[in-house]
Scaffold this active site. Structure first.
Site, short mmCIF file in Angstrom:
data_model
loop_
_atom_site.label_atom_id
_atom_site.label_comp_id
_atom_site.label_asym_id
_atom_site.label_seq_id
_atom_site.Cartn_x
_atom_site.Cartn_y
_atom_site.Cartn_z
N LYS A 178 4.47 5.48 4.56
CA LYS A 178 3.73 4.22 4.60
C LYS A 178 3.66 3.64 6.02
CE LYS A 178 5.32 3.46 -0.11
NZ LYS A 178 6.06 2.60 -1.05
N PRO A 202 0.84 -1.20 0.00
CA PRO A 202 0.00 0.00 0.00
C PRO A 202 0.87 1.25 0.00
CG PRO A 202 -0.73 -1.57 1.67
CD PRO A 202 0.58 -2.07 1.16
N GLU A 203 0.44 2.28 -0.73
CA GLU A 203 1.18 3.53 -0.78
C GLU A 203 0.57 4.53 0.21
OE1 GLU A 203 2.00 4.70 -4.85
OE2 GLU A 203 2.13 2.62 -5.47
N ARG A 223 11.15 -2.38 -11.01
CA ARG A 223 9.70 -2.27 -10.85
C ARG A 223 9.11 -1.69 -12.13
NH1 ARG A 223 8.28 0.33 -5.11
NH2 ARG A 223 6.28 -0.65 -5.62
#
Length: 275
Positions: A53, A2-3, A262
């Site tokens: 985060k 999750p960001e 990524r």
């Protein structure tokens, strides 16, 4: 993982449930925390906020519960007598007035005094949080000019939590798309207009994702994408997850590339690598 916007929204829900309430029960899975659990009973929850985060649950006695979801952690809210049906491992449970907030699967959890947070090994390395702190476009531009950042490629830099905290993979793609910048460009390569647009986009796209539960796309483009029967995982974004589809801006085909191991998506026409 999750960001920042997702963690901030989770924090909002926990704050709505626990803020101003006195804890009736506290449970920790970790032995070093378990012996402190009883000392939190009868203590009020003052606030729940985030730094990048990481989530920070602040108590009236100036202690702060730090947690980082990493890849698999998740908070669940529920009635005290009806815990969630899940195969995940319970790590933390805070209960007040018949309602509970439970953290599952996370392994990075610790209890700190508020005055000692500056020495936290993770938090001490973070840049400012875009959602929990007052950060202006000018602040971000100054950080982009900083010698430690100004000669780094944007594709790598936007994932560096020292620049600003909370950005992740989908936000990186969306910020670069709306800024019309190629990921190999560097802050030092940008004009003052480009630098200003990048700083604005870093703030605006993060806040848009927070307000709209992860949706960063523009309303008009969302309508087009839905009309074309794109699934939500695609129409919620302007470029991310849209490899092989048309750019909303110019009609070129969105491409996928790997940056920093990524995936990143870009329009080869709108995001040219300037000479």
């Amino acid at each position: 993982m999750p960001e920042g916007p997702e963690i901030r929204r989770a924090a909002d829900k926990i704050e709505k449930q626990l803020r101003g309430k006195t804890l009736d029960d506290v449970w920790f899975a970790f032995p070093e925390l378990a012996k402190q659990a009883s000392s939190l009973i009868g203590i009020q929850v003052n606030a729940v906020d985030t730094w990048g985060k990481a989530m920070l649950i602040r108590f009236a006695d100036q202690r702060v519960l730090y947690s980082h979801n990493q890849l698999y952690g998740v908070w669940k809210l529920h009635s005290e007598d009806k815990p969630p049906s899940t195969k995940r491992s319970l790590r933390v449970r805070l209960t007040a007035e018949g309602r509970a907030a439970s953290l599952y699967s996370a392994s990075d959890v610790s209890l700190w005094h508020e005055n000692a947070l500056d020495s936290h090994p993770f938090l001490a390395r973070l840049g400012p949080d875009l959602l929990s702190q007052q950060v202006t476009s000018g602040d971000v531009q100054k950080r982009l000019h900083d010698p430690q950042f100004r000669r780094r490629s944007l594709g790598a830099l936007l994932l560096d939590q020292r620049l600003v905290a909370g950005l992740g993979n989908y936000l990186r793609t969306e910020i670069l798309f709306f800024s019309k910048l190629h990921p190999k460009m560097r802050p030092v390569d940008l004009t003052s207009v480009q630098l200003s647009l990048l700083a604005d986009s870093i703030i605006d796209i993060t806040h848009r994702a927070y307000r709209q539960a992860g949706v960063t796309n523009l309303d008009a483009w969302i309508e087009q994408a839905i009309a074309a029967k794109e699934p939500r995982r695609q129409w919620r974004f302007s470029a991310f997850e849209r490899a092989g589809l048309s750019c909303h801006r110019c009609g070129s085909i969105i491409e996928r590339m790997m940056v920093g191991s990524r995936r990143l998506y870009l329009c080869p026409c709108c995001q040219l690598l300037s000479p």
